[in-house]
Design a protein around this motif. Structure first.
Motif, PDB file in Angstrom:
ATOM      1  N   TYR A  59       0.839  -1.204   0.000  1.00 48.71           N
ATOM      2  CA  TYR A  59       0.000   0.000   0.000  1.00 48.71           C
ATOM      3  C   TYR A  59       0.876   1.257   0.000  1.00 48.71           C
ATOM      4  CZ  TYR A  59      -2.883   3.740   1.805  1.00 48.71           C
ATOM      5  OH  TYR A  59      -3.494   4.958   1.976  1.00 48.71           O
ATOM      6  N   ILE A  60       1.891   1.257   0.868  1.00 46.07           N
ATOM      7  CA  ILE A  60       2.790   2.416   0.954  1.00 46.07           C
ATOM      8  C   ILE A  60       3.515   2.615  -0.379  1.00 46.07           C
ATOM      9  CG2 ILE A  60       4.905   3.298   2.054  1.00 46.07           C
ATOM     10  CD1 ILE A  60       3.938   1.882   4.630  1.00 46.07           C
ATOM     11  N   SER A  61       3.985   1.500  -0.942  1.00 44.03           N
ATOM     12  CA  SER A  61       4.707   1.581  -2.214  1.00 44.03           C
ATOM     13  C   SER A  61       3.808   2.147  -3.321  1.00 44.03           C
ATOM     14  CB  SER A  61       5.210   0.186  -2.589  1.00 44.03           C
ATOM     15  OG  SER A  61       5.805   0.217  -3.845  1.00 44.03           O
ATOM     16  N   HIS A  62       2.555   1.656  -3.377  1.00 48.85           N
ATOM     17  CA  HIS A  62       1.641   2.117  -4.425  1.00 48.85           C
ATOM     18  C   HIS A  62       1.238   3.576  -4.205  1.00 48.85           C
ATOM     19  CE1 HIS A  62       0.316  -2.265  -5.410  1.00 48.85           C
ATOM     20  NE2 HIS A  62       1.584  -2.022  -5.594  1.00 48.85           N
ATOM     21  N   PHE A  63       0.997   3.930  -2.953  1.00 47.76           N
ATOM     22  CA  PHE A  63       0.584   5.302  -2.665  1.00 47.76           C
ATOM     23  C   PHE A  63       1.706   6.281  -3.011  1.00 47.76           C
ATOM     24  CE2 PHE A  63       0.077   8.940   0.231  1.00 47.76           C
ATOM     25  CZ  PHE A  63      -1.175   9.358  -0.169  1.00 47.76           C
ATOM     26  N   SER A  64       2.953   5.915  -2.622  1.00 46.46           N
ATOM     27  CA  SER A  64       4.064   6.832  -2.908  1.00 46.46           C
ATOM     28  C   SER A  64       4.301   6.927  -4.422  1.00 46.46           C
ATOM     29  CB  SER A  64       5.334   6.406  -2.176  1.00 46.46           C
ATOM     30  OG  SER A  64       5.637   5.071  -2.457  1.00 46.46           O
ATOM     31  N   SER A  65       4.102   5.795  -5.132  1.00 48.49           N
ATOM     32  CA  SER A  65       4.248   5.831  -6.597  1.00 48.49           C
ATOM     33  C   SER A  65       3.173   6.719  -7.216  1.00 48.49           C
ATOM     34  CB  SER A  65       4.115   4.428  -7.193  1.00 48.49           C
ATOM     35  OG  SER A  65       5.126   3.612  -6.702  1.00 48.49           O
ATOM     36  N   HIS A  66       1.976   6.654  -6.661  1.00 47.31           N
ATOM     37  CA  HIS A  66       0.865   7.456  -7.177  1.00 47.31           C
ATOM     38  C   HIS A  66       1.175   8.954  -7.038  1.00 47.31           C
ATOM     39  CE1 HIS A  66      -3.314   8.379  -8.044  1.00 47.31           C
ATOM     40  NE2 HIS A  66      -3.335   9.156  -6.992  1.00 47.31           N
ATOM     41  N   ILE A  67       1.665   9.319  -5.860  1.00 47.51           N
ATOM     42  CA  ILE A  67       2.008  10.733  -5.628  1.00 47.51           C
ATOM     43  C   ILE A  67       3.168  11.143  -6.552  1.00 47.51           C
ATOM     44  CG2 ILE A  67       2.864  12.402  -3.907  1.00 47.51           C
ATOM     45  CD1 ILE A  67      -0.006  11.463  -3.374  1.00 47.51           C
ATOM     46  N   SER A  68       4.173  10.240  -6.654  1.00 44.83           N
ATOM     47  CA  SER A  68       5.331  10.539  -7.516  1.00 44.83           C
ATOM     48  C   SER A  68       4.891  10.752  -8.963  1.00 44.83           C
ATOM     49  CB  SER A  68       6.344   9.400  -7.497  1.00 44.83           C
ATOM     50  OG  SER A  68       6.656   9.067  -6.202  1.00 44.83           O
ATOM     51  N   PHE A  69       3.896   9.964  -9.390  1.00 43.87           N
ATOM     52  CA  PHE A  69       3.401  10.081 -10.765  1.00 43.87           C
ATOM     53  C   PHE A  69       2.916  11.508 -11.032  1.00 43.87           C
ATOM     54  CE2 PHE A  69      -0.247   9.989 -13.666  1.00 43.87           C
ATOM     55  CZ  PHE A  69       0.344   9.440 -14.794  1.00 43.87           C
ATOM     56  N   TYR A  70       2.134  12.044 -10.087  1.00 43.14           N
ATOM     57  CA  TYR A  70       1.616  13.392 -10.296  1.00 43.14           C
ATOM     58  C   TYR A  70       2.721  14.446 -10.170  1.00 43.14           C
ATOM     59  CZ  TYR A  70      -2.996  11.613 -10.876  1.00 43.14           C
ATOM     60  OH  TYR A  70      -4.063  10.948 -11.392  1.00 43.14           O
ATOM     61  N   VAL A  71       3.714  14.147  -9.344  1.00 45.12           N
ATOM     62  CA  VAL A  71       4.860  15.065  -9.261  1.00 45.12           C
ATOM     63  C   VAL A  71       5.571  15.099 -10.618  1.00 45.12           C
ATOM     64  CG1 VAL A  71       7.135  15.405  -8.200  1.00 45.12           C
ATOM     65  CG2 VAL A  71       5.188  14.809  -6.766  1.00 45.12           C
ATOM     66  N   ILE A  72       5.739  13.921 -11.223  1.00 49.95           N
ATOM     67  CA  ILE A  72       6.401  13.852 -12.540  1.00 49.95           C
ATOM     68  C   ILE A  72       5.585  14.624 -13.578  1.00 49.95           C
ATOM     69  CG2 ILE A  72       7.025  12.282 -14.438  1.00 49.95           C
ATOM     70  CD1 ILE A  72       7.748  10.230 -12.227  1.00 49.95           C
ATOM     71  N   VAL A  73       4.265  14.421 -13.561  1.00 43.29           N
ATOM     72  CA  VAL A  73       3.397  15.134 -14.510  1.00 43.29           C
ATOM     73  C   VAL A  73       3.541  16.651 -14.295  1.00 43.29           C
ATOM     74  CG1 VAL A  73       0.973  15.605 -15.096  1.00 43.29           C
ATOM     75  CG2 VAL A  73       1.751  13.254 -14.860  1.00 43.29           C
ATOM     76  N   GLY A  74       3.557  17.057 -13.023  1.00 47.32           N
ATOM     77  CA  GLY A  74       3.719  18.480 -12.702  1.00 47.32           C
ATOM     78  C   GLY A  74       5.053  19.020 -13.192  1.00 47.32           C
ATOM     79  N   LEU A  75       6.113  18.227 -12.999  1.00 47.13           N
ATOM     80  CA  LEU A  75       7.447  18.666 -13.441  1.00 47.13           C
ATOM     81  C   LEU A  75       7.510  18.787 -14.966  1.00 47.13           C
ATOM     82  CD1 LEU A  75       9.839  16.622 -11.124  1.00 47.13           C
ATOM     83  CD2 LEU A  75       9.602  19.096 -11.224  1.00 47.13           C
ATOM     84  N   ILE A  76       6.895  17.837 -15.657  1.00 45.76           N
ATOM     85  CA  ILE A  76       6.898  17.891 -17.130  1.00 45.76           C
ATOM     86  C   ILE A  76       6.174  19.156 -17.597  1.00 45.76           C
ATOM     87  CG2 ILE A  76       6.059  16.770 -19.247  1.00 45.76           C
ATOM     88  CD1 ILE A  76       6.424  14.076 -17.709  1.00 45.76           C
ATOM     89  N   LEU A  77       5.020  19.425 -16.977  1.00 45.70           N
ATOM     90  CA  LEU A  77       4.271  20.636 -17.335  1.00 45.70           C
ATOM     91  C   LEU A  77       5.098  21.886 -17.063  1.00 45.70           C
ATOM     92  CD1 LEU A  77       0.617  19.954 -16.178  1.00 45.70           C
ATOM     93  CD2 LEU A  77       1.391  20.497 -18.474  1.00 45.70           C
ATOM     94  N   PHE A  78       5.805  21.864 -15.936  1.00 51.82           N
ATOM     95  CA  PHE A  78       6.656  23.002 -15.570  1.00 51.82           C
ATOM     96  C   PHE A  78       7.723  23.241 -16.646  1.00 51.82           C
ATOM     97  CE2 PHE A  78      10.613  24.381 -13.427  1.00 51.82           C
ATOM     98  CZ  PHE A  78      10.202  25.649 -13.022  1.00 51.82           C
ATOM     99  N   VAL A  79       8.381  22.144 -17.067  1.00 47.90           N
ATOM    100  CA  VAL A  79       9.429  22.272 -18.101  1.00 47.90           C
ATOM    101  C   VAL A  79       8.820  22.789 -19.410  1.00 47.90           C
ATOM    102  CG1 VAL A  79      11.105  20.984 -19.497  1.00 47.90           C
ATOM    103  CG2 VAL A  79      10.877  20.487 -17.076  1.00 47.90           C
ATOM    104  N   MET A  80       7.634  22.255 -19.759  1.00 44.73           N
ATOM    105  CA  MET A  80       6.993  22.673 -21.018  1.00 44.73           C
ATOM    106  C   MET A  80       6.659  24.163 -20.983  1.00 44.73           C
ATOM    107  SD  MET A  80       4.530  19.399 -21.717  1.00 44.73           S
ATOM    108  CE  MET A  80       3.950  19.781 -23.350  1.00 44.73           C
ATOM    109  N   ILE A  81       6.126  24.610 -19.862  1.00 48.15           N
ATOM    110  CA  ILE A  81       5.768  26.034 -19.743  1.00 48.15           C
ATOM    111  C   ILE A  81       7.034  26.897 -19.804  1.00 48.15           C
ATOM    112  CG2 ILE A  81       4.784  27.777 -18.173  1.00 48.15           C
ATOM    113  CD1 ILE A  81       2.869  25.467 -17.216  1.00 48.15           C
ATOM    114  N   GLN A  82       8.089  26.457 -19.095  1.00 49.03           N
ATOM    115  CA  GLN A  82       9.356  27.189 -19.107  1.00 49.03           C
ATOM    116  C   GLN A  82       9.899  27.317 -20.533  1.00 49.03           C
ATOM    117  OE1 GLN A  82       9.763  28.912 -16.114  1.00 49.03           O
ATOM    118  NE2 GLN A  82      11.904  28.323 -16.247  1.00 49.03           N
TER     119      GLN A  82
END
Lengths: 224, 67
Positions: A59-82
């Motif tokens: 559960y911990i592994s899946h939850f942390s992966s889930h949060i990391s996924f959205y962090v990655i999506v956020g970072l990609i969007l950040f780079v694209m906007i930059q």
């Protein structure tokens, strides 16, 4: 005794950091092999049949992966906007691929998990057929060419619709349609690899997975 | 969800968390988290714990008023 997850995760993260820091001195092929092994190790541990992780650790592994996924999506969007702010032009296609392909995969997995193989395949088929049908008709207008272009998606929608009654034939139909689409969209070969990967993830991949899921549902005798 | 794992460990000869974890096939951290109410076990694990303590699952776990 179940082993501690935190210690192994710490060693794993430390190993990756060291690999990245020292990796520049290694031959490229060796670095790629190391990176693949390092990234695959936790997956191997988690998904093998007799995993040593208990349900809370998973559960911990899946939850942390889930949060990391959205962090990655956020970072990609950040780079694209930059990139856009800096250069004033749309970011290169690889960024769209990196952003959209995982989202498509997440969507497909969640549909299958939510509705099961047969209904999931039907839903995915209908969703992608409708999206692409509307895209073809609205982007090119109601002309003869766009009507020809919409044929594969009409076939896809009809196949998806009847998959409830004829899962075996429709599953085979989806797979044949996937192969057909690869020829139909032969012009994709002229695109760069990133655009091709994006297009494959958006059209043939959902179709192929739906076809495979329908055949699997017949094999597993899943209730319709 | 409330639980009486601590009470049942006491009744079972003051069974340690480590021993319970070994018998249930989980980590000690998981037993600690369940005891504290920080983690709700699956039905399978809850049944396993009830089996270890030789009691009914309702004697081990009960719903909170908020649940």
């Amino acid at each position: 005794m179940k082993s501690s997850m935190s210690l192994l995760k710490t060693i794993w993260l430390f190993g990756i950091v060291v690999l990245i820091m020292l990796g520049r001195g290694l031959p490229m092929w060796l670095l790629v092999v190391f990176i693949i092994l390092a990234l695959a190790a936790p997956l191997f541990r988690e998904f093998r049949k007799k995993t040593d992780l208990d349900e809370r650790q998973l559960y911990i592994s899946h939850f942390s992966s889930h949060i990391s996924f959205y962090v990655i999506v956020g970072l990609i969007l950040f780079v694209m906007i930059q990139e856009f702010v800096k250069t004033g032009v749309n970011p290169p296609s690889q960024w769209y691929m990196v952003l959209l392909v995982p989202l498509v995969i997440k969507f497909i997995i969640s549909i299958f998990q939510n509705f099961g193989l047969r209904f999931g395949a039907r839903g995915i088929g209908l969703f992608f057929a409708s999206v692409w049908l509307l895209f073809v008709l609205f982007s090119h207008g109601f002309q003869f060419e766009s009507l020809i272009g919409s044929i594969p998606f009409l076939l896809m929608a009809v196949t998806a619709w009847y998959s409830k009654r004829f899962p075996l034939y429709c599953g085979l139909g989806f797979i044949i349609l996937t192969i057909g689409l690869l020829f139909f969209f032969g012009a994709w070969m002229n695109f760069d690899i990133y655009v091709r990967l994006l297009m494959y993830a958006l059209i043939p991949l959902p179709l192929l997975l739906s076809g495979g899921a329908l055949l699997l549902s017949v094999y597993l005798k899943e209730e319709g | 969800m409330k639980n009486k794992i601590r009470h049942h460990r006491y009744l079972n000869n003051e069974m340690t968390q480590k021993h319970l974890a070994e018998r249930a096939g989980v980590t000690r951290q998981t037993i600690i988290a369940i005891e504290k109410g920080a983690f709700n076990p699956s039905v399978k694990l809850a049944l396993k714990l009830a089996q270890i303590f030789d009691c009914k699952i309702e004697e081990l776990f009960e719903l909170d008023l908020d649940d």
